[in-house]
Design a protein around this motif. Structure first.
Motif, PDB file in Angstrom:
ATOM      1  N   GLN A 141     -20.144  23.205 -21.111  1.00  0.00           N
ATOM      2  CA  GLN A 141     -19.796  22.804 -19.749  1.00  0.00           C
ATOM      3  C   GLN A 141     -20.992  22.027 -19.154  1.00  0.00           C
ATOM      4  OE1 GLN A 141     -16.741  23.733 -18.078  1.00  0.00           O
ATOM      5  NE2 GLN A 141     -16.162  24.246 -20.172  1.00  0.00           N
TER       6      GLN A 141
ATOM      7  N   LEU B 237     -22.840  20.783 -15.925  1.00  0.00           N
ATOM      8  CA  LEU B 237     -22.940  21.157 -14.505  1.00  0.00           C
ATOM      9  C   LEU B 237     -23.952  20.258 -13.795  1.00  0.00           C
ATOM     10  CD1 LEU B 237     -23.151  25.051 -14.882  1.00  0.00           C
ATOM     11  CD2 LEU B 237     -21.103  23.665 -14.533  1.00  0.00           C
TER      12      LEU B 237
ATOM     13  N   ASN C 197     -19.084  21.683 -11.618  1.00  0.00           N
ATOM     14  CA  ASN C 197     -18.665  21.448 -12.997  1.00  0.00           C
ATOM     15  C   ASN C 197     -18.191  20.011 -13.122  1.00  0.00           C
ATOM     16  OD1 ASN C 197     -17.556  21.445 -15.580  1.00  0.00           O
ATOM     17  ND2 ASN C 197     -16.817  23.536 -15.397  1.00  0.00           N
TER      18      ASN C 197
END
Length: 594
Positions: A332, A334, A357
């Motif tokens: 992910q 961020l 995100n």
């Protein structure tokens, strides 16, 4: 030091004024009565002298000395008055109390000399070498065919006059004592009527301070105190509503954080978690309700986030970075935004990190690259302080009266500070608008009177800081001024000097007049100001020491208001300062305003 009750501050003042007034009246009355009585005695002596003059005006000569002496003694015995007849040479040829042949030449006696030289009535009060006591003398000239033939003098003992006046003085004193007792009783009753409603209001404010905002103050009969009590009741109601609003806002903020898709993490200076929202809990697979107070590294094992947090706390500035984490959904991306959290006094209490995100943005060729909002800019120090203390109150501290009062006082202080900024901004705006429209009326005003009022306004605050305010100003200094505005400017300068002066020092206010200007200066012996700050001191919101300024309750607008008031008077304001020695602010006003 124990503070005196209000009644014991008002009553002695009334009593002192009464006693001083009675003393002044008694003194003036006694003095006037003495002058009046002396004048009456002089008139009586002149009348007696005129009567004798009419009887002996044609017989004043040395050959009639025996007749004149016997006449003086006879009339003197009947009238209880000393009578003396003197020739122009000063020789005494008749006296009611002594043998003229053994008496000195009287030419140099003041009353005799005045009568001979001015050909008019001569008077004097002096010690008599003949009778060995103080006497009042009155002499009139006697003329025959335009030629001075002699002088007739009448006299009476001052002791007799004083005996008469002594009885009158005693009556005045006894009357004054009686009136003093009456006024003392009346003053006590009036002082009690003034202080009692205020004491009632004091007890009511103690209810407010303890958190009982539903309590209503009794309304006194007087218009001023009644209006004050009604305003305080209204203030309590508004404060209650504001607290309820703040609690509601806090709940709404919690709901907002919970509903945010961005992850929000707040940590203290030791990297312990203060708050995280639901999105952050889901992102890192943790329960937001069970981790408050835990160290960030123990809860979230991500090296990039840990490094970002550490740099943020070390650099004390806004930071942005990209962080990659790995969870059940894979990698992910961020976008991390970090800012420093500050308390109500501007003290750093931790850091706020917002994680957005941006994985989909990365995957969709950065279509939503600029989507992340920098919410940290919207969180300000007063709101953070209010939110923090309301949260503490909501968590149960509101039931602890001592802490609840302290937290409410802090919240009130933040509200007062915001209100002070608004009031100063409105005042500054009003001065600018009135100056532009030429609505500020300048009239001849006494500078010393205004300076004394300004000093009185600041006396209480100066006394609290153990400061002495000295004034040097002549009474006759005047200038074209708007009295309320000029007083506000001086009060701002004195208040500024009080804030930055060390306890035990003094503040000097000097005013003098040159050929073209009236100069007023306010000098303190405080910490002083570095030279680099001096050109910016009169700018809005400029602070040399921001932390100290906020701690002392400054809005950053006081000196800007001074500058605009002085400009509205067609004057100028300057500052001189040395670090460690103090500062001197000077206002120069033209004597004749254009």
């Amino acid at each position: 030091m124990r503070r005196k009750r209000l009644i014991w501050q008002i009553y002695p003042t009334y009593l002192l004024i009464t006693l001083v007034s009675l003393f002044a009246i008694a003194w003036y009355s006694s003095h006037s009565l003495q002058k009046f009585y002396y004048k009456q005695v002089a008139t009586d002596l002149e009348a007696k002298a005129q009567i004798i003059k009419n009887q002996v005006s044609e017989n004043i000569s040395p050959i009639h000395a025996l007749y004149l002496d016997s006449l003086c003694k006879e009339i003197g015995r009947i009238s209880s008055t000393r009578i003396t007849i003197i020739l122009p040479s000063g020789k005494v040829i008749g006296d009611s109390h002594e043998d003229p042949s053994i008496m000195d030449n009287h030419y140099n006696r003041p009353e005799i000399k005045d009568a001979i030289t001015s050909r008019n009535v001569g008077t004097s009060i002096r010690f008599s070498n003949t009778l060995k006591e103080n006497m009042m003398y009155l002499a009139i000239p006697v003329e025959q065919d335009g030629k001075l033939t002699g002088v007739i003098r009448t006299a009476i003992s001052i002791t007799k006059i004083k005996q008469v006046l002594k009885g009158v003085y005693l009556n005045i004193f006894l009357g004054g004592v009686i009136i003093s007792f009456i006024f003392a009783l009346v003053s006590f009753i009036i002082s009690r009527r003034i202080s009692h409603p205020i004491e009632e209001m004091k007890r009511g404010t103690e209810h407010f301070a303890c958190g009982d905002l539903d309590y209503n103050l009794p309304i006194p009969n007087s218009a001023e105190l009644g209006s004050l009590a009604a305003s305080m009741n209204q203030m309590a109601a508004q404060l209650r509503e504001k607290i309820q609003t703040l609690v509601q806002q806090k709940n709404e903020q919690d709901a907002l954080l919970s509903s945010m898709i961005e992850s929000v993490i707040a940590v203290d200076l030791n990297e312990k978690i203060i708050k995280i929202n639901r999105a952050a809990g889901e992102l890192f697979g943790i329960n937001p309700n069970n981790i408050q107070g835990c160290i960030l590294q123990e809860v979230i094992r991500n090296v990039d986030l840990q490094k970002f947090t550490k740099r943020l706390l070390e650099n004390h500035e806004l930071m942005e970075d990209e962080i990659v984490i790995y969870n059940k959904n894979g990698g992910q991306f961020l976008q991390a935004h970090g800012t420093i959290l500050k308390g109500f006094e501007g003290i750093e209490i931790g850091a706020l990190i917002v994680l957005n995100n941006v994985t989909k943005i990365k995957r969709l060729e950065n279509i939503r690259r600029n989507f992340v909002a920098n919410v940290s800019h919207e969180l300000r120090t007063p709101i953070t302080a209010i939110k923090g203390f309301i949260e503490t109150l909501r968590d149960g501290t509101i039931n602890e009266k001592k802490n609840a009062k302290r937290f409410l006082d802090i919240i009130s202080k933040q509200v007062d500070r915001l209100n002070a900024i608004i009031e100063d901004l409105l005042s500054l705006s009003r001065i600018e608008q009135e100056d532009e429209k030429s609505e500020i009326i300048l009239e001849k005003g006494n500078i010393k009177d205004i300076l004394e009022v300004a000093i009185q306004d600041c006396a209480s605050k100066a006394s609290e800081n153990n400061l002495k305010i000295d004034l040097t100003c002549k009474q006759d200094i005047v200038a074209n001024i708007n009295a309320p505005l000029f007083e506000q400017a001086v009060v701002n300068l004195i208040d500024n000097a009080i804030k930055y002066s060390e306890p035990g020092t003094s503040i000097h206010i000097d005013a003098f007049q040159t050929n073209k200007e009236v100069i007023v200066s306010v000098t303190d012996y405080g910490c002083g100001i570095e030279e680099k700050h001096l050109p910016h001191l009169f700018e809005r919101f400029y602070r040399v020491d921001k932390a100290r300024s906020r701690k002392l309750g400054g809005t950053g607008l006081g000196l800007a208001i001074v500058k605009h008031i002085v400009l509205a008077h067609n004057g100028r304001v300057d500052v001189e300062s040395k670090v460690g020695k103090g500062s001197k602010f000077t206002i120069a006003l033209p004597i004749s305003s254009s």
